[in-house]
Design a protein around this motif. Sequence first.
Motif, PDB file in Angstrom:
ATOM      1  N   SER A  45       0.820  -1.219   0.000  1.00  0.00           N
ATOM      2  CA  SER A  45       0.000   0.000   0.000  1.00  0.00           C
ATOM      3  C   SER A  45       0.854   1.269   0.000  1.00  0.00           C
ATOM      4  CB  SER A  45      -0.953   0.000   1.203  1.00  0.00           C
ATOM      5  OG  SER A  45      -1.797  -1.125   1.159  1.00  0.00           O
ATOM      6  N   GLY A  46       1.946   1.247  -0.734  1.00  0.00           N
ATOM      7  CA  GLY A  46       2.774   2.436  -0.890  1.00  0.00           C
ATOM      8  C   GLY A  46       3.818   2.640   0.179  1.00  0.00           C
ATOM      9  N   ILE A  66       5.002  -4.272  -5.407  1.00  0.00           N
ATOM     10  CA  ILE A  66       3.727  -3.902  -4.778  1.00  0.00           C
ATOM     11  C   ILE A  66       2.651  -4.901  -5.221  1.00  0.00           C
ATOM     12  CG2 ILE A  66       2.070  -2.071  -4.356  1.00  0.00           C
ATOM     13  CD1 ILE A  66       4.113  -0.042  -5.174  1.00  0.00           C
ATOM     14  N   TYR A  84      -0.984   5.308  -9.672  1.00  0.00           N
ATOM     15  CA  TYR A  84      -0.697   4.995  -8.271  1.00  0.00           C
ATOM     16  C   TYR A  84       0.596   5.658  -7.817  1.00  0.00           C
ATOM     17  CZ  TYR A  84       0.201   2.422  -4.011  1.00  0.00           C
ATOM     18  OH  TYR A  84       0.468   2.101  -2.708  1.00  0.00           O
ATOM     19  N   ALA A  85       1.579   5.733  -8.696  1.00  0.00           N
ATOM     20  CA  ALA A  85       2.845   6.373  -8.339  1.00  0.00           C
ATOM     21  C   ALA A  85       2.614   7.822  -7.932  1.00  0.00           C
ATOM     22  CB  ALA A  85       3.826   6.294  -9.506  1.00  0.00           C
ATOM     23  N   ALA A  88       0.680   7.906  -4.473  1.00  0.00           N
ATOM     24  CA  ALA A  88       1.503   7.585  -3.305  1.00  0.00           C
ATOM     25  C   ALA A  88       2.835   8.322  -3.291  1.00  0.00           C
ATOM     26  CB  ALA A  88       1.745   6.070  -3.246  1.00  0.00           C
ATOM     27  N   LEU A  90       5.406   8.131  -5.414  1.00  0.00           N
ATOM     28  CA  LEU A  90       6.506   7.188  -5.647  1.00  0.00           C
ATOM     29  C   LEU A  90       7.208   7.549  -6.951  1.00  0.00           C
ATOM     30  CD1 LEU A  90       4.689   3.828  -4.752  1.00  0.00           C
ATOM     31  CD2 LEU A  90       6.115   5.240  -3.272  1.00  0.00           C
TER      32      LEU A  90
END
Length: 399
Positions: A45-46, A66, A84-85, A88, A90
């Motif tokens: 979850s990051g 992940i 998602y990057a 979060a 990332l």
Amino acid sequence: MTTISFKAIPISNSTVTSAARLGELAFSSIPKMIETPAAMLYVRSGVVPDVTYDFIPDNVTRLLEIPLGSLVESMTNLENAESYANFARLTDPIYCPFHDSLVELRPGGNGNLFSSLWTKSGRKELNIDRFKKLIQLVQPTMYETMFDGDTPFDKTTDKRFTKDRERSRRFLESSLEEKLMPSNSIIPLVGGHDKRHRQLYLNEILRILPTHEKNIYGVSFEGIHPYGPITEHLNLESVKSMIEETRTKLNEHKNLLYTMPLLWRPDNVVRGIDLGLDLFSGAYVPYVSDRFIILTFQYNTNMSSNSYGADYNINSKEYFNGKQPLLTNCQCYACKNYSQAYVYHLIQTKELLGRTLITIHNLYHYHEFFRQIRQNLKNNTWNEYRTMILEQYPISQQK
């Protein structure tokens, strides 16, 4: 979209008799390529369990592992983010395996139109449309395509093997034909421990490969164990011939990356490299750290011997007054700044910093091990190095 390339590098003038090899994994999104064999950095979850990104040791390979199971419950939130990057924050490349190496799979959770992800909060059904939507939302650098894989070693019938193959092939073809999907796929190879069914499925992959070769960057050996803690002691001899036969059939595709989900104990890492595997799950570090295990195995001939063996549990009264670091002469942040007694105290008082210091040490130790692996492969000293590692782990620990 990030583009990637993998180049296998034969070991020149080598006395190595196994399939061990070096490789270079390059991403357009980062300037530095990743050398293989390598362990990934396990993230849920990051977040790296128990450690902030600021305290991750510099020697850690920054390829984030992940599992999709840790993301499936965040689909609603992800719909409002570009990826998602971004969601979060990332910046490192991301690989999304379908299952989580830390979570045991339970039989009977799959159907004709869906597969189940087993998460910390239970079973989550994922049909192919929902899987594709999740991948589109996450936008990972690489991802493993959806598959069945429900083939327990001693309980699988011929009918179950057939369903496993047919469903996995259907899921795979649907993913590869979707134009909106990211193109950097890792293909799961299923069929359990059954030689005939694995060969039948591999023949299907060989049929698909020429059409989608630009989208397929590697394969993952699946369906041979139930994931979770039991895999720490997996006897790789039981799958050696299967992996060797698969590599032989895929030999003309020399730049395919090979991986297999497992809790990769150091002696099995060595055996996996002998089988030609390139990329290893990093889930072993949070697995041992969560049990207060300190990795102390000798990964370098220059390391001084210790009385702990391959590892020890810091949550023991004998370290109540330990004035030395977790491992003498270790260069990690935890060992340079804190004593055994302090870490023991943190554990007893249930302070999160205790787990953090343990994880920092284990990350440094484990990834330094992989750096030494690559160096010994380059130096043509792999045979001697692998012997040094294997001698530290009794064969009785395998199951």
